[in-house]
Design an enzyme around this catalytic site. Structure first.
Site, PDB file in Angstrom:
ATOM      1  N   GLU A   1      -9.644 -10.787  -7.427  1.00 34.98           N
ATOM      2  CA  GLU A   1      -8.928  -9.656  -7.073  1.00 34.98           C
ATOM      3  C   GLU A   1      -7.681  -9.914  -8.260  1.00 34.98           C
ATOM      4  O   GLU A   1      -6.947  -8.855  -8.655  1.00 34.98           O
ATOM      5  CB  GLU A   1      -8.132  -9.714  -5.776  1.00 34.98           C
TER       6      GLU A   1
ATOM      7  N   LYS B   1       0.638  -1.388  -0.137  1.00 34.89           N
ATOM      8  CA  LYS B   1      -0.001   0.104   0.018  1.00 34.89           C
ATOM      9  C   LYS B   1       0.856   1.266   0.026  1.00 34.89           C
ATOM     10  O   LYS B   1       2.182   1.013   0.376  1.00 34.89           O
ATOM     11  CB  LYS B   1      -0.719   0.119   1.187  1.00 34.89           C
TER      12      LYS B   1
ATOM     13  N   TYR C   1     -12.455  -2.469  -3.678  1.00 34.96           N
ATOM     14  CA  TYR C   1     -12.971  -2.473  -2.253  1.00 34.96           C
ATOM     15  C   TYR C   1     -14.623  -2.216  -2.253  1.00 34.96           C
ATOM     16  O   TYR C   1     -15.191  -2.027  -1.217  1.00 34.96           O
ATOM     17  CB  TYR C   1     -12.410  -1.316  -1.285  1.00 34.96           C
TER      18      TYR C   1
ATOM     19  N   HIS D   1      -2.271  -5.165   1.609  1.00 35.79           N
ATOM     20  CA  HIS D   1      -3.513  -6.229   1.418  1.00 35.79           C
ATOM     21  C   HIS D   1      -3.203  -7.611   1.054  1.00 35.79           C
ATOM     22  O   HIS D   1      -2.156  -7.625   0.383  1.00 35.79           O
ATOM     23  CB  HIS D   1      -4.431  -5.367   0.313  1.00 35.79           C
TER      24      HIS D   1
HETATM   25  O1  DGI Z   1      -8.321  -7.849   4.752  1.00 33.62           O
HETATM   26  P1  DGI Z   1      -7.983  -6.678   5.445  1.00 33.62           P
HETATM   27  O2  DGI Z   1      -7.160  -5.464   5.044  1.00 33.62           O
HETATM   28  O3  DGI Z   1      -7.181  -7.074   6.632  1.00 33.62           O
HETATM   29  O4  DGI Z   1      -9.049  -6.153   6.219  1.00 33.62           O
HETATM   30  P2  DGI Z   1     -10.549  -5.807   5.391  1.00 33.62           P
HETATM   31  O5  DGI Z   1     -10.779  -6.584   4.174  1.00 33.62           O
HETATM   32  O6  DGI Z   1     -11.580  -5.864   6.741  1.00 33.62           O
HETATM   33  O7  DGI Z   1     -10.550  -4.300   5.370  1.00 33.62           O
HETATM   34  C1  DGI Z   1     -10.014  -3.521   4.350  1.00 33.62           C
HETATM   35  C2  DGI Z   1      -9.174  -2.496   4.656  1.00 33.62           C
HETATM   36  O8  DGI Z   1     -10.180  -1.399   5.100  1.00 33.62           O
HETATM   37  C3  DGI Z   1      -8.420  -2.481   5.859  1.00 33.62           C
HETATM   38  O9  DGI Z   1      -7.022  -3.128   5.305  1.00 33.62           O
HETATM   39  C4  DGI Z   1      -8.053  -0.965   6.379  1.00 33.62           C
HETATM   40  C5  DGI Z   1      -9.618  -0.654   6.262  1.00 33.62           C
HETATM   41  N1  DGI Z   1     -10.259  -0.897   7.292  1.00 33.62           N
HETATM   42  C6  DGI Z   1     -10.992  -2.147   7.746  1.00 33.62           C
HETATM   43  N2  DGI Z   1     -11.513  -2.070   9.049  1.00 33.62           N
HETATM   44  C7  DGI Z   1     -11.406  -0.708   9.401  1.00 33.62           C
HETATM   45  C8  DGI Z   1     -10.580   0.019   8.305  1.00 33.62           C
HETATM   46  N3  DGI Z   1     -10.335   1.543   8.377  1.00 33.62           N
HETATM   47  C9  DGI Z   1     -10.773   2.046   9.627  1.00 33.62           C
HETATM   48  N4  DGI Z   1     -10.649   3.356   9.516  1.00 33.62           N
HETATM   49  N5  DGI Z   1     -11.355   1.297  10.450  1.00 33.62           N
HETATM   50  C10 DGI Z   1     -11.949   0.078  10.442  1.00 33.62           C
HETATM   51  O10 DGI Z   1     -12.395  -0.496  11.479  1.00 33.62           O
END
Ligand code: DGI
Length: 143
Positions: free
Chosen positions: A128, A11, A51, A117
């Site tokens: 993806e 990222k 996303y 990611h």
């Molecule tokens: O697969 P991951 O990247 O570990 O996590 P994810 O698919 O649940 O979420 C995608 C991205 O979105 C993650 O890397 C960062 C962001 N994100 C996820 N949950 C939160 C978040 N950003 C904020 N600010 N708060 C959250 O609760």
């Protein structure tokens, strides 16, 4: 264990910190092979589409803003159990909760700027990988 492919994104925060090589080394040391790679500046619609499953989440706008804030390195990693192996190397989404020695524990600042990611299942990996690469851009590493 089956050989899988997974999508990795280094990222904007990690690219800005100049730790691309250190992160790729961790993939290589764990036995994952890079079979496709490119550096890209994502557009807003690229990031929104990638996303899309998070569209209704309160952090969606910030996530898209962050992912378009600078170039990223998009890679396809291949290896036995590649999806889970990459998730283990990455560590928890929130770097404060990420296990010691994981990429996020070592390089990430916050839940938004969390360095990497990785696809969370073989199903999302297929979507993806196809989002960023044509099948002809994936290079076999069997030789
Ligand atoms: O697969 P991951 O990247 O570990 O996590 P994810 O698919 O649940 O979420 C995608 C991205 O979105 C993650 O890397 C960062 C962001 N994100 C996820 N949950 C939160 C978040 N950003 C904020 N600010 N708060 C959250 O609760």
């Amino acid at each position: 264990m089956a050989v899988e492919r997974t999508l990795s994104i280094i990222k904007p925060d990690a690219v800005a910190k100049n730790v691309i090589g250190q992160i790729v080394s961790r993939f290589e040391q764990a036995g994952l092979r890079v079979v496709a790679a490119k550096m890209v500046q994502l557009s807003q619609s690229d990031a929104e589409g990638f996303y899309a499953e998070h569209k209704e989440r309160p952090f969606f706008k910030d996530l898209v803003g962050f992912m378009t804030s600078g170039p990223v390195v998009v890679q396809v990693l291949e290896g036995e159990g590649a999806v889970l192996k990459n998730r283990e190397l990455m560590g928890a989404t929130n770097p404060k909760e990420a296990a010691a020695g994981t990429i996020r524990a070592d390089f990430a600042e916050s839940i938004d700027a969390n360095a990497v990611h990785g696809s969370d299942s073989t199903t999302s990996a297929a979507r993806e990988v196809a989002y960023f690469f044509a099948e002809t851009e994936l290079c076999p590493r069997t030789r």
